[in-house]
Scaffold this active site. Structure first.
Site, PDB file in Angstrom:
ATOM      1  CE  LYS A  50      32.244  -2.865   3.310  1.00 49.78           C
ATOM      2  NZ  LYS A  50      31.173  -2.381   2.391  1.00 49.78           N
ATOM      3  CG  ASP A 102      28.304 -19.538  -5.862  1.00 48.42           C
ATOM      4  OD1 ASP A 102      28.455 -18.924  -4.799  1.00 48.42           O
ATOM      5  OD2 ASP A 102      27.327 -20.280  -6.086  1.00 48.42           O
ATOM      6  CG  ASP A 132      30.229  -5.716   3.079  1.00 48.10           C
ATOM      7  OD1 ASP A 132      29.892  -5.543   4.259  1.00 48.10           O
ATOM      8  OD2 ASP A 132      29.743  -5.067   2.138  1.00 48.10           O
ATOM      9  CB  SER A 174      34.587  -7.168  -4.086  1.00 40.94           C
ATOM     10  OG  SER A 174      34.345  -7.604  -5.413  1.00 40.94           O
ATOM     11  CB  ALA A 175      29.720  -5.485  -6.347  1.00 39.28           C
ATOM     12  N   PRO A 176      30.110  -2.724  -4.623  1.00 33.96           N
ATOM     13  CG  PRO A 176      29.574  -0.450  -4.396  1.00 33.96           C
ATOM     14  CD  PRO A 176      29.418  -1.781  -3.704  1.00 33.96           C
ATOM     15  N   GLY A 177      32.800  -2.163  -4.851  1.00 33.13           N
ATOM     16  CA  GLY A 177      34.243  -2.050  -4.926  1.00 33.13           C
ATOM     17  C   GLY A 177      34.892  -1.055  -4.001  1.00 33.13           C
ATOM     18  CB  CYS A 185      25.005  -2.551   5.189  1.00 30.72           C
ATOM     19  SG  CYS A 185      24.221  -3.350   3.762  1.00 30.72           S
TER      20      CYS A 185
END
Length: 403
Positions: A237, A282, A301, A232-235, A354
């Site tokens: 989404k 993890d 992602d 999820s980082a940096p958050g 990406c």
């Protein structure tokens, strides 16, 4: 410290010490528009500018002087700055390196380099990407698209904004004529520096690429759902999904490392997100912590080579090697299997990256579907940087049928 010396020191940290450009500039004491332009412009055009000055030396100088020449040639040739002031200041910086042993050479080279030299570069030098990457994109997407990707990577691009629908609406923001509609539904552009405005300070908008927003929009989470954001980082989404859910239901937002989870936590606090459980485990073994077949929606992602983000992370194309991607592909496969095991029957999973590389994208999905007959492909899409003046992205939506 003068701007050119500041930019040079930043570039040295990035190119010689392997630091990240965005972090270097964020912690730079004397960051100005010129410093940012010199750093990102030099990195984006790294291959071109280096070849321009290499044509005028008999022997390549040490790394410190090479990086200084990269930056100076970018400013002289591609920014078309007045030569006199630039050359004099660059020579003064050179005098501080190796006790001035190279200052004469630097002066001589910079007085020879000119804009017309760009016309004498070979096509790949002008595209300023490594040969292996140009060959990969030629093979995957064709020469025309490859050239358009490379040319787009050399531009700075616009800042796209996601409307914080928990606090305002797109219609309210558009009453200010400085906002205007972007290509994505809840995405806007702003004329000027949005960071200096109350809109940004009051968290009415969030900086997020259009491509990133498309990935979440494709998943189309509903209110009161149970959602997993596996990496999820940096958050951004996670925040976007929480906004779409109007802070209802529950989102499990997971990251592998504490420092990355902290980035998510900061975004959750900033945008007053209330429906997220933040975990740091993890993702390959997420089923040790949460029940399989339990989530309504899953977003993966995935970690990737980042080849779609070369405009604002241009150092990637300088440092990454083809063999690095093989390790990433194996990790993606493990995470995709893990994500798939967490989804309920009749639920939806979005796999996004990406990057622009079929091995990490279409072929990853193809391989997964061949092994998982309980999943079917709803849609998949490659978003090229020139489509929305945004990052290159891949988004695949999968549906899980009955067990």
């Amino acid at each position: 410290m003068k701007e050119r010396e500041t930019a040079y020191r930043c570039l040295y940290k990035i190119l010689a010490e392997g630091q990240y450009s965005n972090l270097v500039l964020r912690h730079c004491d004397n960051n100005t528009p010129l410093v940012t332009e010199l750093v990102y412009g030099t990195l984006r055009n790294y291959r071109s500018v280096r070849q321009l000055w290499l044509n005028y030396v008999d022997k390549k100088p040490n790394n410190q002087i090479a990086i200084l020449l990269d930056m100076a040639v970018y400013e002289l040739v591609l920014l078309d700055k007045p030569a006199y002031a630039t050359v004099n200041e660059i020579v003064e910086i050179a005098k501080k390196i190796k006790k001035g042993a190279y200052s004469g050479m630097v002066n001589a080279v910079l007085r020879k380099v000119k804009q017309e030299d760009m016309d004498n570069l070979c096509e790949n030098d002008r595209l300023s990407h490594p040969d292996w990457l140009i060959n990969l994109w030629n093979n995957h997407y064709g020469k025309e698209i490859c050239q358009k990707i490379c040319q787009q990577d050399l531009l700075s691009g616009k800042v796209s904004l996601r409307v914080n629908t928990l606090k305002t609406t797109k219609q309210q923001l558009l009453r200010d004529g400085n906002f205007y509609q972007a290509e994505v539904e809840n995405c806007l552009y702003y004329k000027g520096n949005i960071i200096d405005t109350d809109y940004f300070k009051d968290n009415l908008v969030m900086i997020q690429s259009q491509s990133s927003q498309i990935a979440v929009d494709t998943l189309n989470v509903r209110k009161n759902s149970y959602v997993l954001d596996l990496c999820s980082a940096p958050g951004s989404k996670t925040v976007q999904m929480a906004m779409m859910m109007d802070n209802t239901g529950k989102i499990v937002s997971n990251e592998l490392y504490d420092f990355r989870s902290e980035l998510v936590r900061q975004n959750l606090n900033k945008y007053q997100i209330k429906n997220v459980e933040l975990t740091t485990v993890d993702g390959v073994y997420i089923d040790n912590y949460y029940q399989r077949n339990s989530f309504d929606y899953v977003l993966l992602d995935a970690p990737c080579s980042g080849l779609g983000t070369l405009r604002h992370k241009p150092e990637i194309k300088i440092t990454i090697k083809p063999q690095d991607i093989d390790e990433i592909v194996m990790l993606q496969k493990k995470l995709l299997i893990s994500a798939a095991n967490m989804l309920k029957p009749n639920g939806y999973l979005v796999y996004s990256t990406c990057t622009l590389n079929k091995k990490e994208n279409e072929r990853q999905i193809q391989s997964f579907l061949a092994e998982r007959p309980d999943y079917s492909l709803v849609s998949q899409r490659t978003i090229f940087p020139f489509e929305f003046d945004s990052d290159g992205f891949f988004v695949a939506k999968l549906w899980r049928n009955g067990l």
